[in-house]
Design a protein around this motif. Structure first.
Motif, PDB file in Angstrom:
ATOM      1  N   SER A 124     -37.099 -39.306   7.058  1.00  0.00           N
ATOM      2  CA  SER A 124     -38.292 -37.915   6.420  1.00  0.00           C
ATOM      3  C   SER A 124     -36.279 -37.775   5.476  1.00  0.00           C
ATOM      4  O   SER A 124     -35.585 -37.621   5.984  1.00  0.00           O
ATOM      5  N   TYR A 125     -37.470 -36.930   4.927  1.00  0.00           N
ATOM      6  CA  TYR A 125     -36.726 -36.894   3.801  1.00  0.00           C
ATOM      7  C   TYR A 125     -35.015 -37.070   4.172  1.00  0.00           C
ATOM      8  O   TYR A 125     -34.103 -36.070   3.628  1.00  0.00           O
ATOM      9  N   ALA A 149     -44.095 -41.713   9.353  1.00  0.00           N
ATOM     10  CA  ALA A 149     -43.610 -39.921   8.482  1.00  0.00           C
ATOM     11  C   ALA A 149     -44.391 -39.108   9.963  1.00  0.00           C
ATOM     12  O   ALA A 149     -45.537 -39.373   9.944  1.00  0.00           O
ATOM     13  N   VAL A 171     -46.610 -34.309   8.265  1.00  0.00           N
ATOM     14  CA  VAL A 171     -46.347 -34.090   6.578  1.00  0.00           C
ATOM     15  C   VAL A 171     -47.793 -34.363   6.467  1.00  0.00           C
ATOM     16  O   VAL A 171     -48.906 -34.319   7.511  1.00  0.00           O
ATOM     17  N   MET A 208     -43.216 -40.884   3.932  1.00  0.00           N
ATOM     18  CA  MET A 208     -41.677 -41.070   4.733  1.00  0.00           C
ATOM     19  C   MET A 208     -40.822 -39.648   3.727  1.00  0.00           C
ATOM     20  O   MET A 208     -40.085 -39.540   4.207  1.00  0.00           O
ATOM     21  N   GLU A 209     -40.959 -39.731   2.931  1.00  0.00           N
ATOM     22  CA  GLU A 209     -40.294 -39.092   1.792  1.00  0.00           C
ATOM     23  C   GLU A 209     -40.406 -37.872   1.355  1.00  0.00           C
ATOM     24  O   GLU A 209     -39.989 -36.276   1.447  1.00  0.00           O
ATOM     25  N   TYR A 210     -41.616 -37.637   2.040  1.00  0.00           N
ATOM     26  CA  TYR A 210     -42.594 -35.714   2.438  1.00  0.00           C
ATOM     27  C   TYR A 210     -42.252 -35.629   4.009  1.00  0.00           C
ATOM     28  O   TYR A 210     -42.315 -34.211   3.889  1.00  0.00           O
ATOM     29  N   GLY A 211     -42.060 -35.975   4.700  1.00  0.00           N
ATOM     30  CA  GLY A 211     -42.119 -36.251   6.322  1.00  0.00           C
ATOM     31  C   GLY A 211     -41.341 -35.652   6.770  1.00  0.00           C
ATOM     32  O   GLY A 211     -39.949 -35.597   7.030  1.00  0.00           O
ATOM     33  N   GLU A 212     -40.991 -34.770   6.948  1.00  0.00           N
ATOM     34  CA  GLU A 212     -40.068 -33.565   7.733  1.00  0.00           C
ATOM     35  C   GLU A 212     -40.007 -33.317   8.717  1.00  0.00           C
ATOM     36  O   GLU A 212     -38.476 -34.159   9.560  1.00  0.00           O
ATOM     37  N   THR A 257     -39.382 -37.923  11.625  1.00  0.00           N
ATOM     38  CA  THR A 257     -39.247 -39.262  11.286  1.00  0.00           C
ATOM     39  C   THR A 257     -40.389 -39.675  13.221  1.00  0.00           C
ATOM     40  O   THR A 257     -39.734 -38.759  13.932  1.00  0.00           O
TER      41      THR A 257
END
Length: 440
Positions: free
Chosen positions: A183-184, A209, A212, A367-371, A373
């Motif tokens: 993530s991130y 993710a 999120v 996943m790109e925006y999940g705080e 994993t």
């Protein structure tokens, strides 16, 4: 760039006692613990600056831990593997963290029951303190250092990577992998550590993710995107709905261009992700402290006060105007009637919307925006008492790379700090038992 308070140790020339990959919460604490134990320690960070996820957490204010005691911390953590944290929390508790930060002038501020934020409102203060503590302990920090592979030969672990644009090898007697999740990715978490773990025989669970925002089927949230409601009770239900929700959370919610987010939704998202359901029902209670009949009395009182106003105008002050307009639009033709003419069925529908607005969850924002994993290295291959691999001696794992995902409220950062410290401590012990001079 390399910073070290131990001039006798050169990571380029000498075999480290302990090498830590990743300078996030887990990595910095692993380095501190190992260096405090007298081990010649180096922490490798692929980014220009360490601790990027710490710095941006909590909206930049850094909810670095909470006030819960260990037993309650584990109970509220929100993951089936939370019990694995016992040894780590004893090795480095919230009180240890608070004391460490206090030595650098960082005070905590309790908000929303038990969440502890930096009083300064700057997560970067926490990062600076941890880096300073690493240097004080004698550990080295190497930035702009991407480790691309990890293997073991007869002598030591071999870390191959790019250091200041040069391909090199570094060696260490013990390694602590703290590369985070997926993530991130902009903070440096790209999942390299999972492949290294697999190469040593470890199993990695499905990665998704977590913490999120949720995507929804309905289009109306987009019409009020940016609108926040400070205190809602949200429940997640399977479809078709059962007698009990999968979970219920109470906190702020935020309508967005993709659906819905906010602290309550982030916690709900972990349960949705774990359920692996393709869709789920989300219900929202905007007035969780009011029973339906009490809220109905308030609507009737507003009707008496403002008989010639429409619903949205009569309820002015109870909710944001855009949300009232949405409620009014849902009444159709009845929404255009003044309160003295509003039929009982329309009032009942309004109560339904206020106490149980429904949304269909179709997925997460990704996943790109999940705080964090969800998923990670399976615990069957890791000793929770030391965080050492059961398959490869002197190889340790800590932080988000493990199959351990907590809720909002300082849980994930404290877990990273505690597991990092325990792993660093045990890695230092292991390196000493390995013996040798430490020089190439």
């Amino acid at each position: 760039m390399t910073t070290t308070a131990n001039p006798s140790f050169d990571p380029k020339r000498d075999i480290a006692d302990v090498a830590v990959t990743g300078a996030g919460g887990a990595g910095l604490l692993a380095g501190i613990a190992a260096a405090r134990s007298g081990a010649r320690t180096v922490v490798y960070e692929r980014m220009k600056t360490p601790g990027k996820k710490i710095a941006i957490s909590g909206g930049g204010r850094c909810n670095f831990t909470n006030t819960l005691e260990a037993r309650e911390f584990v109970r509220k953590f929100g993951d089936k593997n939370a019990g694995m944290l016992g040894h780590a929390l004893r090795a480095f508790s919230k009180d240890d963290l608070i004391a460490m930060l206090a030595a650098y002038g960082i005070e905590g501020q309790v908000e929303r029951d038990y969440r502890l934020y930096t009083k300064s409102g700057r997560g970067t203060d926490v990062v600076r303190a941890l880096v300073s503590e690493l240097e004080k302990a004698g550990g080295a920090l190497v930035q702009n250092a991407r480790i691309v592979s990890l293997r073991r030969d007869a002598e030591s672990f071999v870390l191959e990577g790019k250091f200041a644009d040069f391909d090199e090898q570094r060696r260490a007697k013990a390694v602590v992998v703290c590369t985070g999740g997926l993530s991130y990715p902009g903070t440096g978490s790209t999942g390299d550590g999972y492949d290294w773990a697999r190469s040593f025989g470890h199993q990695v669970t499905e990665l998704r993710a977590a913490l999120v925002g949720l995507a929804v089927q309905e289009s109306w949230p987009r019409t009020i995107q940016g609108l926040a409601w400070p205190d809602a009770e949200v429940s997640l239900w399977s479809i078709p709905t059962g007698s009990k929700p999968l979970c219920t959370e109470r906190a702020e919610i935020l309508y967005t261009h993709f659906g819905i987010s906010g602290p309550a939704i982030l916690d709900v998202s972990n349960v949705f992700v774990a359920s692996k359901l393709p869709k789920a029902l989300l219900t929202i209670d905007y007035f969780p402290d009011l029973k339906r009949e009490d809220l109905d009395k308030q609507l009737l009182e507003r009707a008496r006060q403002f008989p010639q106003r429409t619903l949205a105008r009569a309820l002015d002050g109870m909710m944001p105007a855009r949300l009232l307009e949405f409620l009014e639009a849902n009444l159709g033709a009845d929404g255009k009637l003044v309160m003295c003419r509003l039929p009982k069925t329309a009032r009942a529908k309004t109560l339904d919307l206020l106490k149980k607005t429904r949304l269909t969850v179709t997925g997460t924002r990704g996943m790109e925006y999940g705080e964090v994993t969800a998923g990670g290295i399976e615990w069957s291959g890791v000793d929770p008492a030391t965080l050492e691999s059961k398959l490869s001696p002197a190889l340790f794992f800590a932080g988000e790379i493990l199959d351990l995902t907590g809720r909002c409220g300082g849980f994930n950062l404290q877990a990273a700090f505690s597991t990092g410290y325990l792993a660093g401590l045990k890695a230092a012990e292991k390196s000493k038992s390995a013996g040798g001079s430490g020089a190439r």
